[in-house]
Design an enzyme around this catalytic site. Sequence first.
Site, short mmCIF file in Angstrom:
data_model
loop_
_atom_site.label_atom_id
_atom_site.label_comp_id
_atom_site.label_asym_id
_atom_site.label_seq_id
_atom_site.Cartn_x
_atom_site.Cartn_y
_atom_site.Cartn_z
N GLY A 195 0.82 -1.21 0.00
CA GLY A 195 0.00 0.00 0.00
C GLY A 195 0.85 1.26 0.00
N TYR A 209 -14.71 1.72 9.40
CA TYR A 209 -13.29 2.08 9.50
C TYR A 209 -12.98 2.68 10.88
CZ TYR A 209 -8.79 4.23 8.24
OH TYR A 209 -7.47 4.61 8.19
#
Length: 327
Positions: free
Chosen positions: A11, A146
């Site tokens: 990422g 999240y």
Amino acid sequence: MKRVLITGAAGFLGSHLCDRFIKEGYHVIGMDNLITGHLSNIEHLMPLEQFEFHHHDVSKFVHVAGKLDYILHFASPASPIDYLKIPIQTLKVGSLGTHNLLGLALNKGARMLIASTSEVYGDPMVHPQTEEYYGNVNPVGPRGVYDEAKRFQEAMTMAYHTYHKLETRIVRIFNTYGPRMRLNDGRVLPAFIGQALRGEDLTVFGDGSQTRSFCYVDDLVEGIYRLLLSDYAQPVNIGNPDEITISQFAEEIIKLTGTQQKVIYKPLPKDDPMQRQPNIDKAKQILGWEPKISRAEGLKITYDYFKSLPEEKLFDKDHKSFEHYIK
């Protein structure tokens, strides 16, 4: 040679952390299930003897052979587009993934640092946000998967620290930008630059008065590195306190790119925070850290990176299909 496991290695942040730890002389084990990460971010590391890559989902049992000195848990979808598309995986990597890695850290006697987020503060009633602020989060809103995954992650990590005496560190990351961001991940900076490069109008959600504070990735990585090697186990904000409204930021991008686009306004998404600005007093006092790279300097580097991307990436609105992963 000390060994470090970095999850989310393919990422944006994870790949920059891999670079830093290679540079510092560590053996780096990168782990990623590639649900939002891209191997292109770490392909330059693949030939190195001191780097190895494991294609694995940390929500399942994690095994790493040999000794481990450090674990950095950066595996997680991290943009609104991601957690709307893959909400279950977002929750699982923050809960099951964190639990699996804490167990691994305990087994190996490794110190573990988790990537938490300014989103634990939700839409804050306190400004700027200090680490002592408990937050204003809607657990059942679209962003809750999240926000609450990260809040649980912090709680689980602190439980292992207090109950098992595990060495742990918690970094609360504020808006960060730089090369290797996904152009179409829904976050404001790559969204604006992508729109400018495609000749589209820049889309501001809400009236543009909401604020963000943008930290260049190299500054963030330096703060994380110092926190990992410190003796401080409570959460620490790492971010740039230089606050700007989204409308002002849109004008900065238009000026930077030399484009003539208009700014258009659309309704604000549910639970989108109105203010984001870190109080970094703890980072200054405990780590001797503060950001060094100005937004003008960092934006130029980031813009040059996006300009260098092949045209098909620029015009591919969603260059990764998530259908396979939605369960």
